[in-house]
Design a protein around this motif. Structure first.
Motif, mmCIF file in Angstrom:
data_model
loop_
_atom_site.group_PDB
_atom_site.id
_atom_site.type_symbol
_atom_site.label_atom_id
_atom_site.label_comp_id
_atom_site.label_asym_id
_atom_site.label_seq_id
_atom_site.Cartn_x
_atom_site.Cartn_y
_atom_site.Cartn_z
ATOM 1 N N ALA A 111 0.824 -1.216 0.000
ATOM 2 C CA ALA A 111 0.000 0.000 0.000
ATOM 3 C C ALA A 111 0.856 1.264 0.000
ATOM 4 C CB ALA A 111 -0.936 -0.001 1.204
ATOM 5 N N LEU A 112 2.012 1.207 0.646
ATOM 6 C CA LEU A 112 2.892 2.380 0.709
ATOM 7 C C LEU A 112 3.473 2.724 -0.663
ATOM 8 C CD1 LEU A 112 4.838 1.605 4.014
ATOM 9 C CD2 LEU A 112 2.956 3.221 3.708
ATOM 10 N N GLU A 113 3.606 1.716 -1.531
ATOM 11 C CA GLU A 113 4.188 1.939 -2.851
ATOM 12 C C GLU A 113 3.131 2.024 -3.954
ATOM 13 O OE1 GLU A 113 7.294 2.680 -3.483
ATOM 14 O OE2 GLU A 113 7.819 2.488 -1.360
ATOM 15 N N THR A 114 2.089 1.204 -3.844
ATOM 16 C CA THR A 114 1.033 1.169 -4.868
ATOM 17 C C THR A 114 -0.329 1.263 -4.184
ATOM 18 O OG1 THR A 114 1.378 -1.245 -4.858
ATOM 19 C CG2 THR A 114 2.210 -0.036 -6.751
ATOM 20 N N PRO A 115 -0.681 2.471 -3.705
ATOM 21 C CA PRO A 115 -1.882 2.631 -2.874
ATOM 22 C C PRO A 115 -3.190 2.450 -3.630
ATOM 23 C CG PRO A 115 -0.900 4.757 -3.339
ATOM 24 C CD PRO A 115 0.066 3.727 -3.845
ATOM 25 N N THR A 131 10.254 4.970 8.853
ATOM 26 C CA THR A 131 9.333 6.072 8.584
ATOM 27 C C THR A 131 9.035 6.107 7.096
ATOM 28 O OG1 THR A 131 10.262 7.322 10.423
ATOM 29 C CG2 THR A 131 8.963 8.558 8.807
ATOM 30 N N PRO A 132 7.815 5.751 6.697
ATOM 31 C CA PRO A 132 7.512 5.735 5.265
ATOM 32 C C PRO A 132 7.525 7.147 4.685
ATOM 33 C CG PRO A 132 5.862 4.513 6.539
ATOM 34 C CD PRO A 132 6.679 5.301 7.509
ATOM 35 N N LYS A 133 7.833 7.224 3.405
ATOM 36 C CA LYS A 133 7.795 8.520 2.725
ATOM 37 C C LYS A 133 6.338 8.915 2.474
ATOM 38 C CE LYS A 133 8.218 6.812 -2.069
ATOM 39 N NZ LYS A 133 8.153 5.364 -1.877
ATOM 40 N N PRO A 134 6.063 10.206 2.300
ATOM 41 C CA PRO A 134 4.690 10.641 2.038
ATOM 42 C C PRO A 134 4.083 9.900 0.843
ATOM 43 C CG PRO A 134 6.074 12.543 2.477
ATOM 44 C CD PRO A 134 6.997 11.367 2.383
ATOM 45 N N GLN A 135 2.810 9.565 0.946
ATOM 46 C CA GLN A 135 2.134 8.838 -0.127
ATOM 47 C C GLN A 135 0.715 9.413 -0.275
ATOM 48 O OE1 GLN A 135 1.203 7.606 -2.922
ATOM 49 N NE2 GLN A 135 2.750 5.976 -2.736
ATOM 50 N N PRO A 136 0.567 10.463 -1.114
ATOM 51 C CA PRO A 136 -0.742 11.089 -1.277
ATOM 52 C C PRO A 136 -1.807 10.152 -1.830
ATOM 53 C CG PRO A 136 0.863 11.972 -2.861
ATOM 54 C CD PRO A 136 1.627 11.151 -1.891
ATOM 55 N N GLY A 137 -1.376 9.069 -2.479
ATOM 56 C CA GLY A 137 -2.334 8.105 -3.019
ATOM 57 C C GLY A 137 -3.138 7.374 -1.955
ATOM 58 N N LEU A 138 -2.734 7.485 -0.690
ATOM 59 C CA LEU A 138 -3.478 6.837 0.398
ATOM 60 C C LEU A 138 -4.702 7.655 0.827
ATOM 61 C CD1 LEU A 138 -0.456 5.620 2.543
ATOM 62 C CD2 LEU A 138 -2.123 4.142 1.393
ATOM 63 N N ALA A 139 -4.822 8.869 0.340
ATOM 64 C CA ALA A 139 -5.966 9.716 0.716
ATOM 65 C C ALA A 139 -7.269 9.015 0.349
ATOM 66 C CB ALA A 139 -5.863 11.056 0.008
ATOM 67 N N PHE A 166 -0.789 7.142 8.439
ATOM 68 C CA PHE A 166 -1.909 6.956 7.515
ATOM 69 C C PHE A 166 -2.872 8.145 7.594
ATOM 70 C CE2 PHE A 166 -0.904 2.291 7.463
ATOM 71 C CZ PHE A 166 -0.852 2.132 6.081
ATOM 72 N N SER A 167 -3.128 8.624 8.803
ATOM 73 C CA SER A 167 -4.009 9.791 8.967
ATOM 74 C C SER A 167 -3.437 11.010 8.257
ATOM 75 C CB SER A 167 -4.211 10.102 10.455
ATOM 76 O OG SER A 167 -4.932 9.077 11.093
ATOM 77 N N GLU A 168 -2.138 11.207 8.390
ATOM 78 C CA GLU A 168 -1.483 12.368 7.772
ATOM 79 C C GLU A 168 -1.540 12.298 6.239
ATOM 80 O OE1 GLU A 168 2.335 12.007 9.566
ATOM 81 O OE2 GLU A 168 1.617 12.712 11.521
ATOM 82 N N GLN A 169 -1.675 11.094 5.695
ATOM 83 C CA GLN A 169 -1.777 10.949 4.233
ATOM 84 C C GLN A 169 -3.215 11.141 3.752
ATOM 85 O OE1 GLN A 169 1.374 10.821 3.116
ATOM 86 N NE2 GLN A 169 1.783 10.606 5.313
ATOM 87 N N GLY A 170 -4.132 11.341 4.674
ATOM 88 C CA GLY A 170 -5.528 11.552 4.305
ATOM 89 C C GLY A 170 -6.386 10.304 4.329
#
Length: 198
Positions: A111-115, A131-139, A166-170
């Motif tokens: 999910a972190l790479e292909t959300p 610490t995962p990098k930001p992933q806007p696709g998780l929004a 996860f919350s911070e990614q939306g």
């Protein structure tokens, strides 16, 4: 690559429910639970293809909580490819993923790479020790994390950090704690049932 997997064919238009076993489990560990939770869904439960002294896993590690990161990266790409194939075969409009322990970790890593692959994530006792990098696709993704307050394998602060990430990614995140350790509690199963039904 293709994994050995257990499959239940669902009805047209129903979701695809993927289950990922913990270390030492197999494709039967959560397949029946998925059938109970989503009677008409397509269900696929792959078997981990890494053996740790005979215990099946989805990626290698060098110690408790110490992952072989290149192996995890490679196997996450392979798993993403497998999931995409299962989505295409089933024609499912929505995908639910449930993983426990090692299974939760491979599901989270994908999910972190292909959300875009999995809409609803059920992560039981995950441990993501980086610490995962930001992933806007998780929004907009739905995420349920369940864990024991006295889990010796999944420290509470790292579990909370993952939920916060996860919350911070939306993502829409629910975090459920039970009073035990690394075992699966009845309250977790109830939370998962509520999450899937909602």
């Amino acid at each position: 690559m293709s994994y050995h997997a257990k499959r239940t064919k669902g009805a047209a238009g129903q979701p695809l429910f993927l289950t990922f076993h913990g270390t030492g489990g197999n494709e039967d560990q959560f397949h029946g639970l998925a059938e109970q939770l989503t009677p008409n869904a397509h269900i696929t439960s792959p078997r981990g293809d890494v053996s740790e002294y005979g215990a099946l896993r989805f990626f290698r590690r060098t110690g408790e909580g110490v992952y072989d990161m290149p192996d995890l990266a490679r196997r996450s790409v392979e798993m993403a490819r497998f999931i995409r194939s299962e989505i295409e075969i089933s024609g499912a409009p929505r995908t639910i993923g449930l993983g426990y322990s090692n299974g939760a970790n491979i599901l989270a890593s994908v999910a972190l790479e292909t959300p875009d692959l999995v809409d609803d994530l059920i992560l039981m006792h995950p441990l993501i020790p980086w610490t995962p990098k930001p992933q806007p696709g998780l929004a907009g993704r739905r995420v349920l994390i369940t864990v024991g307050k006295r889990d010796p394998i999944c420290p509470a602060d790292q579990t909370q950090a993952l939920a916060d990430y996860f919350s911070e990614q939306g993502a829409d995140v629910m975090l459920h704690w039970h009073d035990g350790g690394h075992e699966i509690s009845q309250s977790e199963i109830q939370q998962i049932a509520n999450f899937v039904a909602s």
